[in-house]
Design an enzyme around this catalytic site. Structure first.
Site, PDB file in Angstrom:
ATOM      1  N   SER A 196      25.756  -8.925   4.326  1.00 11.32           N
ATOM      2  CA  SER A 196      26.983  -8.827   5.117  1.00 11.32           C
ATOM      3  C   SER A 196      26.739  -8.376   6.553  1.00 11.32           C
ATOM      4  CB  SER A 196      27.951  -7.835   4.457  1.00 11.32           C
ATOM      5  OG  SER A 196      27.486  -6.508   4.594  1.00 11.32           O
ATOM      6  N   LYS A 197      25.504  -7.982   6.873  1.00 15.47           N
ATOM      7  CA  LYS A 197      25.258  -7.332   8.155  1.00 15.47           C
ATOM      8  C   LYS A 197      25.135  -8.317   9.315  1.00 15.47           C
ATOM      9  CE  LYS A 197      25.316  -3.239   6.297  1.00 15.47           C
ATOM     10  NZ  LYS A 197      25.469  -3.576   4.866  1.00 15.47           N
ATOM     11  N   ALA A 198      25.154  -7.780  10.538  1.00 13.85           N
ATOM     12  CA  ALA A 198      25.145  -8.602  11.751  1.00 13.85           C
ATOM     13  C   ALA A 198      23.871  -9.423  11.888  1.00 13.85           C
ATOM     14  CB  ALA A 198      25.324  -7.721  12.979  1.00 13.85           C
TER      15      ALA A 198
END
Length: 382
Positions: A196-198
């Site tokens: 889910s991270k950038a």
């Protein structure tokens, strides 16, 4: 107007952007090169993990980096390398992901769960100081939702009481505090590359630090207790194999070239969201924020709402929102494992009044931010 949950037409019928986005050409080329080389592991002679750690450390304003299998292990390794162990206490915020506490438990130390600021929902410096005891050895501020915590205050507390500071920067790739990149502001900082991270390789993490001796100790924790530059089968200390692979690094390294543009896009979406006279407001960024990576947009309702109905109704309107974190101190698994929770009224309030807009939604055209406001107006009117 009939709600979609009751059979009406939804506000939005088109999908939101997917996350992670498809590989770009630079990723595809580098990943293919690694796959064809056969040098997939971190110790086979490839260079991509080393290039990633060097580039990421430089962007964090420090000279050293260690890539790891995930950020939970990264927080554990940073704490362990900085000397945290059984009998010690580490202060963590109550409004955060569970890994902030479980990484402390992995070291044998006790997580002390402390309340957050009632306005910006980041770890409260005042509550942190009140929780310090003779056993406290570390503070773990979390750069929540992509905005930086009050690092000047935490570093001042650390200097006053002889503590170390480990930044949980899992959500804050590219964020800056007073024009200084997060991650490199304490004794160590840890980023996440979870899905889910950038920036993501499905899983993964990276530790950055400025002190050479801390770097060598953290590196040893992640490399089976070996000494940096020492014998392959020499293990002077206890350590674990926590390494990232070359394949994962090949997905991540080219991402650095587009990270800033993606942050700009999320920032533009957040700026375009006009909530008008609705009884809901964006949670403000902490003072000192000069770059918010916008991992999440947190929205706070100014009057009580039926959260379960609101979330279900918003999802039916094509605008799914996330319920956010429960207070860490209410998790029996943590307290039964030894975590100690302080009174956390601000966190309890946040758990009842705050919802999130996820990162993938923030990557849409800023003009589509109106879908969120329209759906909220429709559901709240009902």
């Amino acid at each position: 107007m009939t709600l979609a949950i009751h059979g009406g037409a939804p506000v939005r019928s088109t999908p939101w952007p997917s996350w992670p986005p498809p590989m770009d050409d630079a990723q595809r080329k580098l990943v293919t090169g690694v796959l064809e080389s056969g040098l997939w592991g971190a110790t086979q002679g490839g260079s991509v993990v080393a290039d990633l750690t060097e580039a990421f450390a430089a962007r964090s304003g420090v000279p050293y980096g260690v890539a790891v299998g995930n950020a939970t292990l990264g927080l554990f390794a940073a704490l362990r390398g900085l000397g945290v162990g059984p009998g010690d206490e580490v202060i963590v915020p109550a409004y955060t992901f569970v890994a902030s506490a479980t990484s402390v438990l992995l070291t044998g130390a006790t997580p002390v769960i402390v309340d957050v600021d009632p306005v910006d929902l980041h770890l409260s410096a005042a509550a942190t100081e009140a929780a310090i005891t003779s056993k406290t050895v570390a503070i773990m501020p979390v750069h929540l939702a992509g905005s930086p915590a009050n690092m000047d205050a935490f570093n001042a507390l650390a200097a006053r009481y002889g503590l170390v500071v480990v930044e949980d920067a899992a959500q804050a790739h590219g964020a800056a505090y007073h024009d200084r990149p997060v991650g490199g502001l304490g004794d160590a900082g840890v980023y996440s590359f979870q899905a889910s991270k950038a920036m993501t390789a499905g899983e993964g993490g990276l530790i950055v630090c400025r002190d050479e001796s801390a770097y060598e100790a953290i590196w040893s924790v992640c490399n089976l207790g070996r000494k940096l530059g020492g014998q392959w089968y020499g293990h002077p200390t206890v350590g674990w194999n926590l390494r990232l692979t070359e394949i994962q690094a090949a997905l991540l390294l080219p991402w650095l070239d587009r990270l800033e543009a993606e942050i700009d896009r999320r920032e533009a979406f957040c700026a375009a969201l006009d909530l008008g006279d609705l009884p809901v407001r964006a949670v403000p960024r902490p003072e000192g924020t000069t770059r918010d990576s916008r991992h999440l947009l947190m929205l706070r309702f100014e009057q009580p709402v039926d959260r379960a109905f609101l979330l279900a109704a918003m999802a039916a309107e094509g605008v799914p929102l996330d319920a956010g974190y429960p207070p860490l101190g209410t998790m029996s698994a943590l307290t039964e494992a030894g975590a100690r929770a302080q009174p956390c009224p601000a966190t309890q309030s946040a758990a009842e009044s705050v919802v999130w807009v996820r990162q993938s939604m923030l990557m849409d055209d800023p003009a589509r931010a109106a879908d969120i406001a329209e759906a909220l107006a429709k559901v709240l009117k009902a």
